[in-house]
Scaffold this active site. Structure first.
Site, short mmCIF file in Angstrom:
data_model
loop_
_atom_site.label_atom_id
_atom_site.label_comp_id
_atom_site.label_asym_id
_atom_site.label_seq_id
_atom_site.Cartn_x
_atom_site.Cartn_y
_atom_site.Cartn_z
N TYR A 124 -1.45 102.61 4.92
CA TYR A 124 -2.36 103.56 5.58
C TYR A 124 -3.68 103.54 4.82
O TYR A 124 -3.70 103.58 3.58
CB TYR A 124 -1.77 104.97 5.56
CG TYR A 124 -2.67 106.05 6.09
CD1 TYR A 124 -3.26 106.98 5.22
CD2 TYR A 124 -2.95 106.17 7.45
CE1 TYR A 124 -4.10 107.99 5.69
CE2 TYR A 124 -3.79 107.18 7.94
CZ TYR A 124 -4.36 108.08 7.06
OH TYR A 124 -5.19 109.07 7.54
N ASP A 130 -7.36 98.40 -1.20
CA ASP A 130 -7.48 99.85 -0.99
C ASP A 130 -6.75 100.52 -2.17
O ASP A 130 -5.54 100.68 -2.15
CB ASP A 130 -6.85 100.24 0.35
CG ASP A 130 -6.90 101.74 0.56
OD1 ASP A 130 -6.58 102.20 1.67
OD2 ASP A 130 -7.25 102.46 -0.41
N LYS A 181 -9.43 109.92 -4.27
CA LYS A 181 -8.46 110.76 -4.98
C LYS A 181 -8.83 111.01 -6.45
O LYS A 181 -9.72 111.80 -6.74
CB LYS A 181 -7.06 110.17 -4.81
CG LYS A 181 -6.62 110.19 -3.31
CD LYS A 181 -5.21 109.77 -3.09
CE LYS A 181 -4.98 109.52 -1.61
NZ LYS A 181 -4.09 110.47 -0.95
#
Ligand code: KE4
Length: 424
Positions: free
Chosen positions: A141, A236, A264
């Site tokens: 994702y 990613d 994050k």
């Protein structure tokens, strides 16, 4: 007010009563909790119930909730302004810290979420190569960008199909979705589409199908094939950056991508994403180059100062050996508890991110992750929540530890998990 009362009110005002779908607990059943406050490795709901937190806001809080150094930095910045809409010195400081930690990242652009980072990196790859196809992997994702909300087509190396209503098939058809860790599928795809592939985007250590590690040679094959066909390799690392090591997964596996997406941990809990890579590619981004991307709050001083405080603490204390220790302690304890009850399980872990699967199969891609007993996971989640242990409300996510989790907290968590498993 109880969790339930507040959630009912929330559902009148926000779709599903949440700001992000997974928070509605649909995958695990039971009532979602509404958070009152959090500190260190603990979190309290509005009914005053306390939880030992292994969700940690899905990864950003590697120092725990409201770390004193982060709070102090934010308090000082508060009185100097929250956002200027012009460059501020903190952007330069944080950019320097990121570039110094990840050699493949020579230049960086800040955005406000991981989705913005991956969306922008893909636009850059398409603009830089002049090509249109994007390759991604099933179970990975990368945020809710149209071109990435795509499911695998029928059979390998076929064009994707929309993964959700609202994504036109013309857009889905520009994405090819392959099984993770499948080098043969990758080679087939490059043989068929190679000259039209702009980029391959991958979670170098997957967190979004649960924690899944790259098999030996997988990332190296990605690097070799993208180089061979002049496509860009995008890592990613929104979850893995500064989480699995100072230099991220690319340092761990010694594979240099062309572009890296970040998020994050680099924001320490404030909204922050970034993408970066080789100067030759990044210089194509506006206003230096022609490829447009922008953002009102990009690089705002609050997110920057939170990231600077977080990364400074990580660089000065090097907590990775400690995080490795307490994560091993927790996983060994969980495995002992489940084995004592004869519950079949697998635990995949890298450093302080891991996932407990309820399957006897080795989990190395999305199809093997899906062999996990989801009904049992739901029972496990609800039993832990009742005993005061908060884990991600989905089988296909990673648990996270922080420097705020002490060895005593881990022991206490294991006592609660033992009681919870006995009650299933
Ligand atoms: P955000 O747009 O949610 O900041 O980041 C998207 C993203 C990109 N890349 C990776 C590897 C990610 O894991 C994410 C977001 N992760 C999810 C759960 N793992 C965030 C939780 C949610 O969607 O509510």
């Amino acid at each position: 007010m109880t969790n339930r009362d507040l959630f009912e009110k929330a559902k009148e005002l926000m779709p599903g009563g949440v700001s992000s779908p997974v928070r509605a607990f649909k995958a695990v059943g039971g009532e979602p909790i509404i958070v009152s406050h959090a500190q260190g490795c603990r979190l309290w709901d509005v009914e005053g119930k306390e939880y030992i937190d292994f969700l940690m806001s899905w990864g950003p809080l590697i120092l725990g909730h409201s770390h004193p150094r982060v709070v102090k930095a934010l308090e000082e910045q508060l009185r100097k302004g929250l956002s200027y809409g012009l460059t501020n010195a903190h952007e330069i400081t944080l950019a320097q810290m990121i570039v110094s930690a990840m050699p493949s990242v020579e230049m960086v652009r800040f955005v406000s979420s991981g989705t913005e980072a991956t969306m922008s990196a893909i636009r850059l790859a398409r603009g830089y190569t002049g090509r249109k196809y994007v390759v991604k992997f099933e179970g990975c994702y990368h945020g809710h960008y149209d071109g990435l909300l795509v499911s695998a087509g029928s059979g390998v190396a076929t064009l994707g199909i929309p993964g959700t209503p609202g994504v036109p098939e013309e857009i889905a058809n520009l994405t090819i979705v392959l099984p993770y860790n499948d080098v043969q599928a990758l080679e087939e795809t490059f043989k068929k589409y190679g000259e039209s592939i702009a980029c391959v985007i991958v979670e170098p250590i997957a967190g979004n199908m649960g924690t899944v590690l790259p098999k030996d040679g997988f990332l190296q094959a990605l690097r070799k094939l993208t180089k061979e066909y002049s496509a860009l390799l995008i890592f990613d690392e929104v979850i893995t950056n500064f989480r699995v090591s100072k230099g991220g997964a690319q340092e761990m596996y010694s594979v240099d991508p062309d572009l890296t997406c970040m998020g994050k941990v680099i924001g320490g809990g404030m909204p922050l994403g970034a993408y970066g890579g080789k100067k030759e590619i990044m210089k194509k981004v506006a206003p230096e180059g022609p490829i447009y991307q922008a953002g009102t709050l990009s690089g705002n001083p609050m997110a920057m100062i939170s990231g600077i405080a977080t990364l400074s603490e990580l660089f000065e204390t090097n907590p990775y050996p400690y995080l490795e220790q307490i994560s091993q302690q927790l996983c060994d304890g969980i495995s002992q508890i489940l084995s004592d009850k004869g519950i079949t399980h697998r635990i995949n872990r890298v450093g302080s991110m891991f996932t407990v699967f309820f399957t006897e199969k080795e989990v190395f891609d999305y199809s093997t992750a899906k062999t996990s007993n989801l009904e049992l996971f739901g029972k496990f989640f609800r039993a832990l929540l009742k005993e005061g242990v908060l884990i991600p409300p989905s089988q296909f996510e990673a648990w996270f530890l922080s420097t705020a989790h002490t060895k005593e907290d881990i022991d206490e968590a294991l006592n609660r998990i033992d009681r919870a498993v006995r009650s299933i």
